[in-house]
Design a protein around this motif. Sequence first.
Motif, PDB file in Angstrom:
ATOM      1  N   GLU A  35      10.080  -6.460   4.901  1.00 56.34           N
ATOM      2  CA  GLU A  35      10.059  -5.466   3.831  1.00 56.34           C
ATOM      3  C   GLU A  35      10.211  -6.062   2.439  1.00 56.34           C
ATOM      4  O   GLU A  35       9.463  -5.687   1.522  1.00 56.34           O
ATOM      5  CB  GLU A  35      11.127  -4.403   4.088  1.00 56.34           C
ATOM      6  N   PRO A  36      11.148  -6.979   2.201  1.00 58.59           N
ATOM      7  CA  PRO A  36      11.264  -7.546   0.844  1.00 58.59           C
ATOM      8  C   PRO A  36       9.985  -8.233   0.386  1.00 58.59           C
ATOM      9  O   PRO A  36       9.552  -8.058  -0.761  1.00 58.59           O
ATOM     10  CB  PRO A  36      12.429  -8.537   0.973  1.00 58.59           C
ATOM     11  N   ILE A  37       9.369  -9.012   1.263  1.00 53.60           N
ATOM     12  CA  ILE A  37       8.127  -9.699   0.896  1.00 53.60           C
ATOM     13  C   ILE A  37       7.009  -8.684   0.686  1.00 53.60           C
ATOM     14  O   ILE A  37       6.187  -8.820  -0.231  1.00 53.60           O
ATOM     15  CB  ILE A  37       7.741 -10.727   1.971  1.00 53.60           C
ATOM     16  N   ALA A  38       6.958  -7.652   1.521  1.00 53.45           N
ATOM     17  CA  ALA A  38       5.936  -6.618   1.378  1.00 53.45           C
ATOM     18  C   ALA A  38       6.049  -5.920   0.023  1.00 53.45           C
ATOM     19  O   ALA A  38       5.041  -5.646  -0.637  1.00 53.45           O
ATOM     20  CB  ALA A  38       6.050  -5.600   2.502  1.00 53.45           C
ATOM     21  N   LEU A  39       7.275  -5.666  -0.417  1.00 52.06           N
ATOM     22  CA  LEU A  39       7.472  -5.027  -1.719  1.00 52.06           C
ATOM     23  C   LEU A  39       7.003  -5.938  -2.852  1.00 52.06           C
ATOM     24  O   LEU A  39       6.431  -5.471  -3.841  1.00 52.06           O
ATOM     25  CB  LEU A  39       8.942  -4.660  -1.908  1.00 52.06           C
ATOM     26  N   VAL A  40       7.228  -7.234  -2.707  1.00 54.96           N
ATOM     27  CA  VAL A  40       6.749  -8.194  -3.707  1.00 54.96           C
ATOM     28  C   VAL A  40       5.216  -8.205  -3.732  1.00 54.96           C
ATOM     29  O   VAL A  40       4.598  -8.235  -4.808  1.00 54.96           O
ATOM     30  CB  VAL A  40       7.298  -9.607  -3.424  1.00 54.96           C
ATOM     31  N   VAL A  41       4.602  -8.171  -2.555  1.00 55.07           N
ATOM     32  CA  VAL A  41       3.138  -8.144  -2.461  1.00 55.07           C
ATOM     33  C   VAL A  41       2.584  -6.877  -3.115  1.00 55.07           C
ATOM     34  O   VAL A  41       1.600  -6.925  -3.874  1.00 55.07           O
ATOM     35  CB  VAL A  41       2.690  -8.242  -0.991  1.00 55.07           C
ATOM     36  N   ILE A  42       3.199  -5.743  -2.834  1.00 52.12           N
ATOM     37  CA  ILE A  42       2.766  -4.478  -3.438  1.00 52.12           C
ATOM     38  C   ILE A  42       2.878  -4.547  -4.955  1.00 52.12           C
ATOM     39  O   ILE A  42       1.963  -4.142  -5.689  1.00 52.12           O
ATOM     40  CB  ILE A  42       3.591  -3.306  -2.881  1.00 52.12           C
ATOM     41  N   ALA A  43       4.002  -5.073  -5.436  1.00 49.66           N
ATOM     42  CA  ALA A  43       4.189  -5.221  -6.886  1.00 49.66           C
ATOM     43  C   ALA A  43       3.119  -6.126  -7.481  1.00 49.66           C
ATOM     44  O   ALA A  43       2.613  -5.877  -8.584  1.00 49.66           O
ATOM     45  CB  ALA A  43       5.584  -5.775  -7.176  1.00 49.66           C
TER      46      ALA A  43
END
Length: 247
Positions: free
Chosen positions: A219-227
Amino acid sequence: MSSVIAGEWRKAWTGRAWWVPAAIGIFMSLLASLGFATQGDQLLTEGKTTATAVTGDIVRQWMMMLLFSSLLGAVLTSREYATGTITRSVLLSGSRKRLFSAKLVVATVMGVLYGLLAVGLAVASSWGMMARFGREPEWTQETWLIVLGVFLCTALSAPWGTFLGWIIRNQIGAVGTLMALTLLLEPALQRLFPAGAKYLLTIAMSSVYRDGKPELLSEPIALVVIAGWLAVAWLIARKLFTSRDVA
């Protein structure tokens, strides 16, 4: 700036653009929720699953609202090109940058409202669908994390759609592109190249609403990717809007 935002806010609620995507998204999410509830009831009877898992599956289906949130965002921008009012909007706002920022603010708020709608109906559907089969939902921390993920993805999809609307500048083209990416291209790439496809926007969002596939990002990496996707889209959309002819 506040007057420009107020004007864009009134535009957002004019016509059918705000409620048609919501209505279709609600209908599709309800159908999916009912399907998982029906299947879950059978699996519960056979002892092959738990009420907690079924509740999570029902709630997770409201992630469909992210597509319709993005479509709303795209329409809020691209319809001005379709109606030929974009030049007047720029003149009334005072500058392209002011109009760009105002539409982004309004689209984001609309995305938040869509997210809240999705969350409320997800919670209600978990009780309603389970009650239909004489059962009660079981809510855990995992269920609430799914709900939070649905909200975040739905809210963030509206500005994503707005950026694509600025870039494509055609309502049919923007809507078609979003539907093709979300429903066809990205799922196909996920099946063919799961290691690389997990960095695509929609696939990264599935990590946030906890789809559970082992190949997904954390989830943390996914949020960075989305950003990252949103930041790149913002830069491209802003650059193109401020440098190209508005007509």
